[in-house]
Design a protein around this motif. Structure first.
Motif, PDB file in Angstrom:
ATOM      1  N   GLY A  29       0.833  -1.208   0.000  1.00 42.41           N
ATOM      2  CA  GLY A  29       0.000   0.000   0.000  1.00 42.41           C
ATOM      3  C   GLY A  29       0.864   1.252   0.000  1.00 42.41           C
ATOM      4  O   GLY A  29       0.583   2.219  -0.708  1.00 42.41           O
ATOM      5  N   GLY A  30       1.931   1.221   0.787  1.00 39.18           N
ATOM      6  CA  GLY A  30       2.853   2.348   0.843  1.00 39.18           C
ATOM      7  C   GLY A  30       3.494   2.609  -0.508  1.00 39.18           C
ATOM      8  O   GLY A  30       3.677   3.761  -0.914  1.00 39.18           O
ATOM      9  N   ILE A  31       3.815   1.531  -1.233  1.00 39.94           N
ATOM     10  CA  ILE A  31       4.422   1.687  -2.557  1.00 39.94           C
ATOM     11  C   ILE A  31       3.435   2.380  -3.500  1.00 39.94           C
ATOM     12  O   ILE A  31       3.814   3.267  -4.274  1.00 39.94           O
ATOM     13  N   LEU A  32       2.158   1.978  -3.399  1.00 39.27           N
ATOM     14  CA  LEU A  32       1.150   2.628  -4.246  1.00 39.27           C
ATOM     15  C   LEU A  32       1.078   4.127  -3.949  1.00 39.27           C
ATOM     16  O   LEU A  32       0.981   4.947  -4.865  1.00 39.27           O
ATOM     17  N   VAL A  33       1.120   4.478  -2.664  1.00 39.74           N
ATOM     18  CA  VAL A  33       1.068   5.898  -2.302  1.00 39.74           C
ATOM     19  C   VAL A  33       2.309   6.616  -2.835  1.00 39.74           C
ATOM     20  O   VAL A  33       2.216   7.713  -3.390  1.00 39.74           O
ATOM     21  N   LEU A  34       3.465   5.974  -2.695  1.00 39.14           N
ATOM     22  CA  LEU A  34       4.706   6.569  -3.195  1.00 39.14           C
ATOM     23  C   LEU A  34       4.604   6.813  -4.701  1.00 39.14           C
ATOM     24  O   LEU A  34       4.998   7.873  -5.205  1.00 39.14           O
ATOM     25  N   MET A  35       4.044   5.819  -5.417  1.00 42.59           N
ATOM     26  CA  MET A  35       3.901   5.979  -6.870  1.00 42.59           C
ATOM     27  C   MET A  35       2.933   7.111  -7.193  1.00 42.59           C
ATOM     28  O   MET A  35       3.155   7.878  -8.137  1.00 42.59           O
ATOM     29  N   ALA A  36       1.868   7.222  -6.410  1.00 48.29           N
ATOM     30  CA  ALA A  36       0.901   8.298  -6.640  1.00 48.29           C
ATOM     31  C   ALA A  36       1.566   9.659  -6.446  1.00 48.29           C
ATOM     32  O   ALA A  36       1.378  10.578  -7.247  1.00 48.29           O
ATOM     33  N   VAL A  37       2.368   9.773  -5.375  1.00 50.88           N
ATOM     34  CA  VAL A  37       3.064  11.040  -5.124  1.00 50.88           C
ATOM     35  C   VAL A  37       4.002  11.361  -6.281  1.00 50.88           C
ATOM     36  O   VAL A  37       4.061  12.495  -6.766  1.00 50.88           O
ATOM     37  N   LEU A  38       4.713  10.340  -6.740  1.00 54.77           N
ATOM     38  CA  LEU A  38       5.659  10.520  -7.839  1.00 54.77           C
ATOM     39  C   LEU A  38       4.939  10.997  -9.107  1.00 54.77           C
ATOM     40  O   LEU A  38       5.369  11.941  -9.766  1.00 54.77           O
ATOM     41  N   LEU A  39       3.809  10.333  -9.417  1.00 50.65           N
ATOM     42  CA  LEU A  39       3.038  10.715 -10.598  1.00 50.65           C
ATOM     43  C   LEU A  39       2.523  12.142 -10.471  1.00 50.65           C
ATOM     44  O   LEU A  39       2.533  12.915 -11.424  1.00 50.65           O
ATOM     45  N   LEU A  40       2.077  12.477  -9.256  1.00 49.43           N
ATOM     46  CA  LEU A  40       1.565  13.818  -9.002  1.00 49.43           C
ATOM     47  C   LEU A  40       2.654  14.865  -9.266  1.00 49.43           C
ATOM     48  O   LEU A  40       2.442  15.858  -9.957  1.00 49.43           O
ATOM     49  N   PHE A  41       3.838  14.584  -8.713  1.00 46.20           N
ATOM     50  CA  PHE A  41       4.985  15.476  -8.915  1.00 46.20           C
ATOM     51  C   PHE A  41       5.280  15.636 -10.398  1.00 46.20           C
ATOM     52  O   PHE A  41       5.464  16.737 -10.909  1.00 46.20           O
ATOM     53  N   ASN A  42       5.324  14.495 -11.091  1.00 46.17           N
ATOM     54  CA  ASN A  42       5.679  14.526 -12.504  1.00 46.17           C
ATOM     55  C   ASN A  42       4.647  15.281 -13.320  1.00 46.17           C
ATOM     56  O   ASN A  42       5.000  16.065 -14.202  1.00 46.17           O
ATOM     57  N   SER A  43       3.354  15.048 -13.042  1.00 48.92           N
ATOM     58  CA  SER A  43       2.353  15.730 -13.857  1.00 48.92           C
ATOM     59  C   SER A  43       2.378  17.229 -13.571  1.00 48.92           C
ATOM     60  O   SER A  43       2.177  18.043 -14.472  1.00 48.92           O
ATOM     61  N   LEU A  44       2.666  17.571 -12.322  1.00 44.93           N
ATOM     62  CA  LEU A  44       2.811  18.986 -11.984  1.00 44.93           C
ATOM     63  C   LEU A  44       3.939  19.610 -12.811  1.00 44.93           C
ATOM     64  O   LEU A  44       3.801  20.686 -13.396  1.00 44.93           O
ATOM     65  N   ALA A  45       5.054  18.883 -12.860  1.00 49.90           N
ATOM     66  CA  ALA A  45       6.212  19.390 -13.587  1.00 49.90           C
ATOM     67  C   ALA A  45       5.948  19.439 -15.084  1.00 49.90           C
ATOM     68  O   ALA A  45       6.381  20.364 -15.768  1.00 49.90           O
ATOM     69  N   ILE A  46       5.210  18.435 -15.583  1.00 48.49           N
ATOM     70  CA  ILE A  46       4.897  18.441 -17.020  1.00 48.49           C
ATOM     71  C   ILE A  46       4.003  19.632 -17.352  1.00 48.49           C
ATOM     72  O   ILE A  46       4.183  20.308 -18.364  1.00 48.49           O
ATOM     73  N   GLY A  47       3.058  19.911 -16.458  1.00 47.95           N
ATOM     74  CA  GLY A  47       2.198  21.081 -16.636  1.00 47.95           C
ATOM     75  C   GLY A  47       3.019  22.359 -16.713  1.00 47.95           C
ATOM     76  O   GLY A  47       2.847  23.192 -17.606  1.00 47.95           O
ATOM     77  N   LEU A  48       3.948  22.482 -15.766  1.00 48.13           N
ATOM     78  CA  LEU A  48       4.838  23.650 -15.738  1.00 48.13           C
ATOM     79  C   LEU A  48       5.619  23.765 -17.039  1.00 48.13           C
ATOM     80  O   LEU A  48       5.774  24.843 -17.608  1.00 48.13           O
TER      81      LEU A  48
END
Lengths: 339, 297
Positions: B267-286
């Motif tokens: 479950g923790g890995i899934l959360v970590l992946m979600a955070v990572l994806l969130l970061f990346n999509s934020l950066a892609i938006g930027l």
């Protein structure tokens, strides 16, 4: 030198336990007096679950105290302990002479407190139907450096000629130190061709997937995987003993039952929150330790240990080799005598 | 290859052979791609299967506990967000600054060549070495103890080479004509860099930062080396507070004997992946935003 001290410990503390302690020395009863501050706990990953549980319960009672727990390993914990970066150091083996010296060099005094027992379990694959028990001498022959044992038939001729695959703790763990000392006879010496890992789950998987496997790891990892692996009874001269809560606690499973410790920095113990935490630790261990999968000491011994903390007795009873057991007994009975 | 090509062009028999070779090559490349994808899918499937059951709002908002049913990743999640934020704050000005200096201002001599070589080499140093460096310099030397600040500075050291190299490449890709035009109408080098070169390079620089941060977020070894905690039941309130982070919490749970904790780890890995994806999509938006601005110029 220290080889004999590991086995002696259980006996010494049990004998001293007969003296009996006069009640729990730990009720601070001053919940009204709000404690605050931060207590840094670090050390053995084996002891980590116990210290975590204690941190959880203690901070629930004292919300202004922070008790973060880290797991740098027994040796790594002692290094930071000697550097005054840690208040309470978790250890799955007694402190070493070199570590005592490192503490002394920095003016760090410590209080040594046993908190639980763990049993090192030797396990084989569930399909292994030939091993009924192993003697300590056979274990030594299997695990010692340059061992000639390649097949199970090399251990006992009646056993099949199936290759023996070995799994055990990696070099960085206190478990490794303890096992090599108790089985091979000198700390750190072991044959080089075994599969080592710091992660006991990896070892369990290795043993579970290999008919010829033999591995050693913590008792609780065996308990959680009883369907896949089988514990081997160990004969240390008193007949084959199966590791169980009872045999580990009573010392029957010696020398593969080992005490787990916390080491408290003497100057940190003067801080009220640290003192309260350690007292909480010792007075709640009987209930909390089994929940974490380990074997608690008896209530009487916890009382003796609490008395030792109350007197702030510093130093290790394991210093100076094999006569140590006697010394520990003396210390404890002296403590109880004066109470 | 060249001579084979000429011969093949003359004789049709060999032309067939060429086509076969081309097909084989394409199939081999596709197989390589599929293999990587397959491994990813299997891994992802395993983690989702094991960890889905652990996910719940309580899992996100609870502190860790010895009782698996009550345990959550609140302190680890907040610790990771803090770490990422602080690491970004430290890395971006240092990384971009170093890249701008090396590309736009530094004289091309042996010293800068030596620095350049070192930066490239540092990118390949194992992360645990950065952990040891962080322990010596930040935890002990600067007396930051085992704080978020020490962790973030260590992670910054770890990803700086990646960020600097990426930013340098981005700057190098800006056409020389831009600089010459700006300088020709009397702008200083600083004005040229600020108004013309940097804005052009921003999208690629952001990509470099994403790559760096994605590496930092999953790092366990350097954090364990500097002594990050495995069990923390409070939230850090500032950079000097002690902390834990997602990879450490996951590592702790995964090494437990009880299967219930292994589920929590997944479950923790899934959360970590979600955070990572969130970061990346934020950066892609930027990045998209920055690219659009360039086109308008």
């Amino acid at each position: 030198m220290k080889g004999s001290s590991v086995g002696v410990f259980a006996l010494a503390i049990a004998v001293a336990g007969c003296g009996g302690g006069s009640g729990s020395a730990s009720e601070n009863g001053s919940a009204a007096e709000a404690l605050s501050g931060e207590i840094v706990v670090d050390g053995s990953s084996t002891v980590l679950p116990i210290s975590e549980a204690m941190s959880e319960e203690f901070t629930a009672e004292h919300p202004d105290v922070r008790v973060p727990v880290a797991a740098s390993g027994t040796g790594g914990g002692f290094k930071k302990f000697a550097n005054k970066e840690v208040d309470v150091s978790d250890a799955s083996r007694p402190i070493k002479e070199s570590e005592v010296e490192a503490c002394a060099a920095n003016g760090v005094e410590f209080i040594e407190l046993p908190v639980a027992f763990d049993g090192l379990t030797l396990a084989v694959n569930a399909q292994n139907d030939w091993v009924d028990h192993l003697t300590l001498a056979e274990l030594k022959a299997i695990w010692e450096p340059n061992s000639q044992v390649r097949y199970w038939s090399d251990v006992r001729p009646s056993w099949p000629k199936i290759e023996i695959k070995l799994y055990g703790a990696g070099h960085d763990s206190g478990t490794f130190d303890y096992f090599t000392e108790a089985v091979v006879g000198s700390e750190g010496s072991i044959r080089s061709d075994y599969t080592g890992s710091e992660d006991d789950n990896t070892l369990v998987q290795g043993v579970a997937g290999d008919k010829g496997a033999l591995g050693f790891f913590g008792f609780n990892y065996y308990v959680e995987n009883k369907d896949k692996i089988r514990a081997v009874p160990i004969d240390a001269g008193r007949g084959p003993i199966v590791p169980s809560e009872e045999t580990i606690r009573s010392g029957e499973y010696s020398p593969l039952s080992r005490p787990l410790f916390i080491y408290v920095r003497r100057d940190a113990a003067d801080r009220p929150e640290v003192a309260a935490f350690v007292e909480f630790y010792l007075s709640n261990a009987v209930e909390i330790v089994p929940e974490t999968g380990y074997v608690p000491l008896t209530a009487e011994i916890y009382d003796l240990v609490a008395a030792r903390f109350k007197k702030r007795t510093t130093g290790s009873v394991f210093q100076g080799g094999s006569q140590v057991g006697m010394k520990f007994e003396e210390i404890l009975s002296k403590e109880t005598g004066e109470q | 290859m060249v001579s084979a090509g000429i011969v093949g062009a003359k004789a049709t028999g060999l032309g067939v052979w060429r086509t076969v070779r081309e097909r084989t090559f394409v199939i081999a490349c596709m197989f390589a791609t599929l293999f990587a994808l397959f491994a990813l899918v299997v891994l992802f499937y395993g983690i989702v299967r094991d960890g889905w059951g652990a996910l719940s709002w309580d899992f996100i908002t609870n502190f860790p506990s010895r009782r698996a049913a009550k345990a959550g990743i609140y302190s680890a999640l907040v610790g990771t967000l803090w770490l990422m934020g602080l690491t970004t704050v430290v890395t971006v000005p240092l990384g971009v600054g170093a890249a701008v200096y090396l590309e736009e201002f530094a004289p091309k001599n042996r010293l800068t060549a030596f620095i350049q070589l070192n930066i490239s080499n540092l990118a390949g140093v194992p992360s645990i070495v950065y952990g040891l460096l962080g322990l010596t310099i930040f935890v002990r030397g600067l007396q930051l103890e085992r704080s978020l600040a020490a962790g973030a500075l260590t992670l910054s050291l770890l990803i700086l080479p990646v960020v600097i190299t990426a930013a340098q490449e981005a700057l190098r890709a800006v056409p020389r004509a831009y600089r010459e035009a700006s300088l020709a109408i009397g702008a200083t080098t600083w004005e040229t860099v600020r108004d013309h070169v940097l804005p052009q390079a921003v999208p690629s620089i952001i990509t470099g930062i994403i790559l760096g941060l994605s590496r930092a977020i999953g790092e366990t070894a350097p954090l364990i080396t500097i002594g990050a905690f495995a069990f923390v039941t409070f939230l850090p309130s500032g950079p000097m507070d002690k902390f834990t982070a997602l990879p450490i919490q996951i590592f702790d749970w995964a090494s437990r004997p009880q299967a219930a904790f292994h589920e929590l780890a997944a479950g923790g890995i899934l959360v970590l992946m979600a955070v990572l994806l969130l970061f990346n999509s934020l950066a892609i938006g930027l990045r998209l935003y920055a690219e659009r601005k360039i086109i308008r110029l």
